[in-house]
Design a protein around this motif. Sequence first.
Motif, PDB file in Angstrom:
ATOM      1  N   GLN A 110      28.235  50.038  36.432  1.00  0.00           N
ATOM      2  CA  GLN A 110      28.229  49.871  34.983  1.00  0.00           C
ATOM      3  C   GLN A 110      29.017  48.605  34.628  1.00  0.00           C
ATOM      4  OE1 GLN A 110      26.523  52.420  33.246  1.00  0.00           O
ATOM      5  NE2 GLN A 110      26.074  53.056  35.344  1.00  0.00           N
ATOM      6  N   PRO A 111      28.846  48.075  33.428  1.00  0.00           N
ATOM      7  CA  PRO A 111      29.729  46.985  32.989  1.00  0.00           C
ATOM      8  C   PRO A 111      31.188  47.431  33.066  1.00  0.00           C
ATOM      9  CG  PRO A 111      27.902  47.268  31.463  1.00  0.00           C
ATOM     10  CD  PRO A 111      27.849  48.435  32.407  1.00  0.00           C
ATOM     11  N   HIS A 112      32.083  46.522  33.367  1.00  0.00           N
ATOM     12  CA  HIS A 112      33.480  46.881  33.596  1.00  0.00           C
ATOM     13  C   HIS A 112      34.090  47.615  32.400  1.00  0.00           C
ATOM     14  CE1 HIS A 112      33.118  44.547  37.177  1.00  0.00           C
ATOM     15  NE2 HIS A 112      33.024  43.398  36.544  1.00  0.00           N
ATOM     16  N   ALA A 113      33.747  47.217  31.211  1.00  0.00           N
ATOM     17  CA  ALA A 113      34.320  47.839  30.008  1.00  0.00           C
ATOM     18  C   ALA A 113      33.501  49.024  29.513  1.00  0.00           C
ATOM     19  CB  ALA A 113      34.452  46.806  28.892  1.00  0.00           C
ATOM     20  N   GLY A 114      32.385  49.320  30.201  1.00  0.00           N
ATOM     21  CA  GLY A 114      31.490  50.365  29.737  1.00  0.00           C
ATOM     22  C   GLY A 114      30.299  49.763  29.010  1.00  0.00           C
ATOM     23  N   ARG A 115      29.221  50.526  28.928  1.00  0.00           N
ATOM     24  CA  ARG A 115      28.037  50.046  28.219  1.00  0.00           C
ATOM     25  C   ARG A 115      28.319  50.024  26.721  1.00  0.00           C
ATOM     26  NH1 ARG A 115      23.102  53.412  30.818  1.00  0.00           N
ATOM     27  NH2 ARG A 115      24.403  55.175  30.163  1.00  0.00           N
ATOM     28  N   LEU A 116      27.722  49.044  26.041  1.00  0.00           N
ATOM     29  CA  LEU A 116      28.090  48.797  24.647  1.00  0.00           C
ATOM     30  C   LEU A 116      27.818  50.006  23.754  1.00  0.00           C
ATOM     31  CD1 LEU A 116      29.334  46.670  22.809  1.00  0.00           C
ATOM     32  CD2 LEU A 116      27.020  45.865  22.285  1.00  0.00           C
ATOM     33  N   HIS A 117      26.725  50.739  23.995  1.00  0.00           N
ATOM     34  CA  HIS A 117      26.437  51.886  23.132  1.00  0.00           C
ATOM     35  C   HIS A 117      27.465  52.998  23.357  1.00  0.00           C
ATOM     36  CE1 HIS A 117      24.356  53.326  26.805  1.00  0.00           C
ATOM     37  NE2 HIS A 117      24.517  54.537  26.295  1.00  0.00           N
ATOM     38  N   GLU A 118      28.012  53.087  24.574  1.00  0.00           N
ATOM     39  CA  GLU A 118      29.052  54.075  24.831  1.00  0.00           C
ATOM     40  C   GLU A 118      30.376  53.655  24.204  1.00  0.00           C
ATOM     41  OE1 GLU A 118      27.293  55.771  29.076  1.00  0.00           O
ATOM     42  OE2 GLU A 118      28.571  53.985  29.060  1.00  0.00           O
ATOM     43  N   ARG A 119      30.653  52.374  24.224  1.00  0.00           N
ATOM     44  CA  ARG A 119      31.855  51.868  23.537  1.00  0.00           C
ATOM     45  C   ARG A 119      31.730  52.094  22.032  1.00  0.00           C
ATOM     46  NH1 ARG A 119      31.895  45.941  26.090  1.00  0.00           N
ATOM     47  NH2 ARG A 119      33.858  45.668  24.927  1.00  0.00           N
ATOM     48  N   ALA A 120      30.502  51.995  21.522  1.00  0.00           N
ATOM     49  CA  ALA A 120      30.283  52.265  20.102  1.00  0.00           C
ATOM     50  C   ALA A 120      30.535  53.736  19.777  1.00  0.00           C
ATOM     51  CB  ALA A 120      28.864  51.862  19.707  1.00  0.00           C
ATOM     52  N   SER A 121      30.186  54.637  20.698  1.00  0.00           N
ATOM     53  CA  SER A 121      30.477  56.063  20.490  1.00  0.00           C
ATOM     54  C   SER A 121      31.971  56.289  20.365  1.00  0.00           C
ATOM     55  CB  SER A 121      29.912  56.884  21.660  1.00  0.00           C
ATOM     56  OG  SER A 121      28.508  56.819  21.703  1.00  0.00           O
ATOM     57  N   VAL A 122      32.738  55.623  21.220  1.00  0.00           N
ATOM     58  CA  VAL A 122      34.202  55.745  21.146  1.00  0.00           C
ATOM     59  C   VAL A 122      34.715  55.179  19.833  1.00  0.00           C
ATOM     60  CG1 VAL A 122      36.376  55.026  22.184  1.00  0.00           C
ATOM     61  CG2 VAL A 122      34.468  55.709  23.649  1.00  0.00           C
ATOM     62  N   ALA A 123      34.184  54.044  19.424  1.00  0.00           N
ATOM     63  CA  ALA A 123      34.636  53.426  18.165  1.00  0.00           C
ATOM     64  C   ALA A 123      34.387  54.361  16.983  1.00  0.00           C
ATOM     65  CB  ALA A 123      33.921  52.094  17.957  1.00  0.00           C
ATOM     66  N   ARG A 124      33.234  55.037  16.968  1.00  0.00           N
ATOM     67  CA  ARG A 124      32.962  55.993  15.890  1.00  0.00           C
ATOM     68  C   ARG A 124      33.941  57.166  15.946  1.00  0.00           C
ATOM     69  NH1 ARG A 124      27.604  54.597  17.330  1.00  0.00           N
ATOM     70  NH2 ARG A 124      27.408  56.430  18.709  1.00  0.00           N
ATOM     71  N   HIS A 125      34.270  57.601  17.156  1.00  0.00           N
ATOM     72  CA  HIS A 125      35.241  58.683  17.310  1.00  0.00           C
ATOM     73  C   HIS A 125      36.617  58.264  16.788  1.00  0.00           C
ATOM     74  CE1 HIS A 125      37.565  61.924  19.091  1.00  0.00           C
ATOM     75  NE2 HIS A 125      38.263  61.053  19.775  1.00  0.00           N
ATOM     76  N   LEU A 126      37.002  57.027  17.061  1.00  0.00           N
ATOM     77  CA  LEU A 126      38.321  56.557  16.635  1.00  0.00           C
ATOM     78  C   LEU A 126      38.442  56.494  15.115  1.00  0.00           C
ATOM     79  CD1 LEU A 126      39.080  53.807  19.308  1.00  0.00           C
ATOM     80  CD2 LEU A 126      40.016  56.122  19.148  1.00  0.00           C
ATOM     81  N   LEU A 127      37.310  56.389  14.420  1.00  0.00           N
ATOM     82  CA  LEU A 127      37.349  56.451  12.960  1.00  0.00           C
ATOM     83  C   LEU A 127      37.926  57.779  12.482  1.00  0.00           C
ATOM     84  CD1 LEU A 127      33.965  54.834  11.831  1.00  0.00           C
ATOM     85  CD2 LEU A 127      36.270  54.038  11.249  1.00  0.00           C
ATOM     86  N   THR A 128      37.667  58.845  13.227  1.00  0.00           N
ATOM     87  CA  THR A 128      38.219  60.165  12.854  1.00  0.00           C
ATOM     88  C   THR A 128      39.718  60.220  13.084  1.00  0.00           C
ATOM     89  OG1 THR A 128      37.908  61.211  15.034  1.00  0.00           O
ATOM     90  CG2 THR A 128      36.021  61.195  13.536  1.00  0.00           C
TER      91      THR A 128
END
Length: 443
Positions: A125-143
């Motif tokens: 996988q990309p070292h930082a994670g796939r972009l759509h998965e990073r987006a899932s985390v970003a949405r979670h961090l909004l909470t």
Amino acid sequence: MPRSRYKSLVDTFAADIRSGRLPPGTRLPTHRQLATTEGLALVTASRVYAELEAMGLVSGETGRGTFVRETSLPPSLGVHQPSVVEGMRDLNFNYPALPGQADLLRMALRQLALSGDLEAHLRYQPHAGRLHERASVARHLLTRGLTVAAEHVVIVSGAQHGLAVTMMALLQPGDVIAADALTYPGFKVLAEALHLEVVPIPVTDTGPDLAALAKLCRSRPVRAVYSMPTLHNPLGWVMAADQREQLVAIARQHDVLIIEDAAYAFLAEAPPPPLAEWAPERTVYVSGLSKSIATGLRVGFVAAPLAMVPALERTIRATTWNTPGIMTAIATAWLDDGTVTLLEAQKRADAKARQAVVDEVLAGMHYVRHPASYFVWLPLSEEARADQIAVALLQEQVSVSTAEPFATSVHVPHAIRLALGSVDMDSLRQALIKVKQVVGAYF
């Protein structure tokens, strides 16, 4: 003093301690008394005690003296690893789990097996994670009150790995990092391994002593501050908004990096925004799903200023290359479908129920905690010794942590930390009854 005589005195003390002739808790002569009795220079007497302390046989306590330590205390006690002794009630390590989580995993694995993208999870996988998965985390961090773009998020193998990646990428050996005088032991282990100098910030009932931090930043080249503003481990505080604002102001004035550990933040209801929201240009926010979901789900995340992300990615590459694709896919699916939110709410309720048992059983004792946390800090009287109490509890089949793994200062308070999340409710009640009985015997 000839080396042979100096070593002989150290060896004599060590033999007397190990044989029990000097039992745990014995107060040894002062440095000056030892020097007078043995005809030593004061500096040599201090060396004798320093070597005994390095051997783990004695502990020097500011204002109290030098005491023989409880050497029968297992070296793993308080180092955050689960007990494997059958019948032991583990109040040392937190791995909270809820009924039905295994069924959730079975369902997730079935859904993953039916997905059309299954083969992709078997590749790098990309070292930082796939972009759509990073987006899932970003949405979670909004909470969590943190507004961040997906490009600022990197996915790591648990919060501990996130801390390691952050400290390896952004700090250098010899850097000074400020941390609370009582803090997460995993941070201490990392700082030692990376040859960072940890300087303690005195703590108050509601958070770090920020005046002391400001003074420290004026007198030392502090490169970073490690902070747990939302549900501190082990003291359970949630820093108020004005405290967060003040900490950020100090960091900006002295150009200090903020490392924000939010591993237990999910347990606090409606806290002020994270430090990363107050100072996004200098804060690295670290969290994961080990406590909120399961310790075996080694998926964590780091949110950082965009300029720091390449360094974090390089360090991920150097350590794990990338988070396992299958684990990340399960975790982000649960973030997206609300499973994580549901489990976090259930664990908050579970933690509150366990704290209610604490209130019932430990009534009349002084303890420090957050009402929705999975741990309790139990300060001891001046007459009590934490190592002796920990050993006495082990004999009662109860494992607890002393304050030593949490202390960044020379002075280690006599206290024990009780982890509440790793035993069933009945076992918890019985273990707490033993704690009250054993601690009460020393008052």
